[in-house]
Design an enzyme around this catalytic site. Structure first.
Site, PDB file in Angstrom:
ATOM      1  N   HIS A  98     -13.514   2.679 -19.952  1.00  0.00           N
ATOM      2  CA  HIS A  98     -13.779   1.400 -19.289  1.00  0.00           C
ATOM      3  C   HIS A  98     -15.227   1.274 -18.809  1.00  0.00           C
ATOM      4  O   HIS A  98     -15.588   0.273 -18.204  1.00  0.00           O
ATOM      5  CB  HIS A  98     -12.827   1.216 -18.105  1.00  0.00           C
ATOM      6  CG  HIS A  98     -11.436   0.846 -18.517  1.00  0.00           C
ATOM      7  ND1 HIS A  98     -10.386   0.760 -17.632  1.00  0.00           N
ATOM      8  CD2 HIS A  98     -10.917   0.530 -19.735  1.00  0.00           C
ATOM      9  CE1 HIS A  98      -9.286   0.425 -18.276  1.00  0.00           C
ATOM     10  NE2 HIS A  98      -9.589   0.288 -19.550  1.00  0.00           N
ATOM     11  N   THR A  99     -16.037   2.275 -19.088  1.00  0.00           N
ATOM     12  CA  THR A  99     -17.461   2.170 -18.754  1.00  0.00           C
ATOM     13  C   THR A  99     -18.166   1.158 -19.665  1.00  0.00           C
ATOM     14  O   THR A  99     -19.273   0.721 -19.369  1.00  0.00           O
ATOM     15  CB  THR A  99     -18.160   3.542 -18.852  1.00  0.00           C
ATOM     16  OG1 THR A  99     -19.507   3.412 -18.430  1.00  0.00           O
ATOM     17  CG2 THR A  99     -18.161   4.072 -20.273  1.00  0.00           C
ATOM     18  N   ASP A 105     -17.364  -2.594 -16.380  1.00  0.00           N
ATOM     19  CA  ASP A 105     -18.360  -1.931 -15.529  1.00  0.00           C
ATOM     20  C   ASP A 105     -19.492  -2.928 -15.325  1.00  0.00           C
ATOM     21  O   ASP A 105     -20.302  -3.160 -16.222  1.00  0.00           O
ATOM     22  CB  ASP A 105     -18.860  -0.657 -16.215  1.00  0.00           C
ATOM     23  CG  ASP A 105     -20.058  -0.018 -15.514  1.00  0.00           C
ATOM     24  OD1 ASP A 105     -20.446  -0.505 -14.434  1.00  0.00           O
ATOM     25  OD2 ASP A 105     -20.605   0.956 -16.064  1.00  0.00           O
ATOM     26  N   ARG A 109     -11.264   0.631 -28.036  1.00  0.00           N
ATOM     27  CA  ARG A 109      -9.966   0.128 -27.575  1.00  0.00           C
ATOM     28  C   ARG A 109      -8.961   0.064 -28.730  1.00  0.00           C
ATOM     29  O   ARG A 109      -7.788   0.428 -28.575  1.00  0.00           O
ATOM     30  CB  ARG A 109     -10.145  -1.257 -26.958  1.00  0.00           C
ATOM     31  CG  ARG A 109      -8.872  -1.794 -26.322  1.00  0.00           C
ATOM     32  CD  ARG A 109      -9.128  -3.053 -25.511  1.00  0.00           C
ATOM     33  NE  ARG A 109      -7.868  -3.599 -25.024  1.00  0.00           N
ATOM     34  CZ  ARG A 109      -7.531  -4.869 -25.100  1.00  0.00           C
ATOM     35  NH1 ARG A 109      -8.352  -5.750 -25.631  1.00  0.00           N
ATOM     36  NH2 ARG A 109      -6.367  -5.290 -24.632  1.00  0.00           N
ATOM     37  N   HIS A 148      -5.355   2.071 -28.956  1.00  0.00           N
ATOM     38  CA  HIS A 148      -4.086   1.370 -29.163  1.00  0.00           C
ATOM     39  C   HIS A 148      -3.382   1.846 -30.433  1.00  0.00           C
ATOM     40  O   HIS A 148      -2.160   1.790 -30.516  1.00  0.00           O
ATOM     41  CB  HIS A 148      -4.308  -0.145 -29.209  1.00  0.00           C
ATOM     42  CG  HIS A 148      -4.440  -0.769 -27.853  1.00  0.00           C
ATOM     43  ND1 HIS A 148      -3.703  -1.861 -27.448  1.00  0.00           N
ATOM     44  CD2 HIS A 148      -5.207  -0.454 -26.797  1.00  0.00           C
ATOM     45  CE1 HIS A 148      -4.025  -2.184 -26.203  1.00  0.00           C
ATOM     46  NE2 HIS A 148      -4.946  -1.335 -25.785  1.00  0.00           N
ATOM     47  N   ASP A 149      -4.160   2.281 -31.419  1.00  0.00           N
ATOM     48  CA  ASP A 149      -3.559   2.819 -32.634  1.00  0.00           C
ATOM     49  C   ASP A 149      -2.941   4.188 -32.371  1.00  0.00           C
ATOM     50  O   ASP A 149      -1.784   4.447 -32.696  1.00  0.00           O
ATOM     51  CB  ASP A 149      -4.614   2.930 -33.737  1.00  0.00           C
ATOM     52  CG  ASP A 149      -4.037   3.433 -35.053  1.00  0.00           C
ATOM     53  OD1 ASP A 149      -2.982   2.916 -35.468  1.00  0.00           O
ATOM     54  OD2 ASP A 149      -4.630   4.333 -35.672  1.00  0.00           O
ATOM     55  N   ASN A 207      -1.380  -6.462 -27.733  1.00  0.00           N
ATOM     56  CA  ASN A 207      -2.437  -6.275 -28.727  1.00  0.00           C
ATOM     57  C   ASN A 207      -3.114  -7.575 -29.165  1.00  0.00           C
ATOM     58  O   ASN A 207      -4.087  -7.539 -29.929  1.00  0.00           O
ATOM     59  CB  ASN A 207      -1.876  -5.563 -29.968  1.00  0.00           C
ATOM     60  CG  ASN A 207      -1.646  -4.080 -29.735  1.00  0.00           C
ATOM     61  OD1 ASN A 207      -2.277  -3.487 -28.860  1.00  0.00           O
ATOM     62  ND2 ASN A 207      -0.746  -3.487 -30.493  1.00  0.00           N
TER      63      ASN A 207
END
Length: 324
Positions: free
Chosen positions: A198-199, A244, A66, A70-71, A98
């Site tokens: 998102h797993t 998940d 994550r 985001h970077d 963030n």
């Protein structure tokens, strides 16, 4: 006929200058073996650091993935999200979206940088550390291996004001999410593949709790369980739920299999299945994990070189949370 004057052979000094220039050009160009000579133990140090961290803190893989996203997606993979704020500058990591970035991700980068500075000072950039740590951690929890080109330099700008509207939020309409990726030259398919991150990992209740009481996209029993798990989130903002629920610590394709069953956690998760532009890819990845792994690896390779700084466009920070 007069003979043309013969050209003098190039001097040794001239040849040396050309060879030095060519060597510097090849070294500044990102490649897999960038640190082979300057920091030969780079890969081993990275492996040792992330293995120790992941064993002691199993959420590190998802946290680092994550942080990397985001970077990179904001203004390129330049380590700008790692910078701490000062009295004179509110940095990216303190932008509203963030604030929930997990501490374990920052910690593993600091540990790796400390070890690498001892082995080869002023050589390895923080942005390279973040890119390799992400790949190795994804692989460690069962995900696909992909190549990471090395030779990024660290950015010299990190400002919270550039963040809003440039990172996808869980409540964004799918058209806006697609547009955000398209502006960075990522296709709908690549966006859906990257969403497979998102797993693993978790989301804070504050990111989805407004939907669990009236959103019919949720499986009813799942909605009830979420209401119970997040009932006190206003008094306890740290409350969170796995993205998940079936295999939360394993990188696989169950995230996509969950979506048709109403077991997606975020609003954007439901939208991936409901939107006609994204649903076909969700269905393919739900049926074929190998295809998901292949497409995820390709999208991550592409993301990892998005907007990178090389040569004099960046620096190699002495410490990852501060500019030199």
């Amino acid at each position: 006929m007069a003979k043309a004057p013969s050209q003098a052979p190039p001097s040794f000094l001239y040849i040396l200058i050309v060879l030095t220039f060519l060597a510097s050009v090849s070294e500044s160009r990102p490649n897999i073996n960038y640190y082979a000579k300057s920091c030969p133990r780079f890969n081993q140090i990275m492996q040792d650091t992330i293995t120790n961290k992941q064993i002691t803190s199993p959420t590190t893989a998802a946290a680092t993935l994550r942080l990397f996203f985001h970077d990179c997606i904001l203004n390129g993979c330049d380590g700008s999200v790692l910078i701490s704020s000062t009295p004179f500058n509110k940095a990216e990591r303190d932008a509203d979206i963030n604030l929930s970035l997990p501490g374990d991700a920052f910690d593993v980068i600091v540990r790796a940088k400390t070890a690498l500075e001892l082995a080869c000072p002023n050589t390895v950039s923080c942005s390279d550390i973040l890119a390799v740590a992400t790949r190795d951690l994804v692989t460690m929890v069962g995900g696909p291996y992909y190549n990471v080109l090395l030779g990024r330099k660290d950015g010299r700008i990190s400002n919270a004001k550039y963040v809003e509207g440039n990172l996808p939020r869980p409540t964004m309409p799918m058209s806006q999410v697609i547009d955000l990726f398209a502006k960075r030259n990522f296709s709908v398919q690549e966006m859906v593949a990257l969403s497979g991150a998102h797993t693993i990992g978790f989301s804070h209740c504050s990111e989805f709790s407004s939907n669990i009481y009236n959103d019919t996209d949720y499986n009813p029993r799942f909605a009830q369980a979420l209401q119970k798990a997040c009932g006190d989130y206003k008094n306890n903002p740290s409350l969170s739920v796995f993205n998940d629920i079936m295999t939360p610590n394993k990188f696989d394709n169950l995230y996509y299999q969950n979506l048709p069953k109403g077991l997606g956690l975020l609003e954007t998760d439901h939208a991936l299945f409901n939107d006609a532009r994204t649903r076909p890819y969700v269905e393919v990845y739900a049926k074929d994990q190998n295809r998901f792994f292949k497409d995820f690896a390709g999208a991550m390779e592409k993301l990892s070189v998005y907007g990178i700084k090389t040569g004099r466009r960046g620096e190699i920070r002495h410490r990852c949370d501060a500019f030199n």
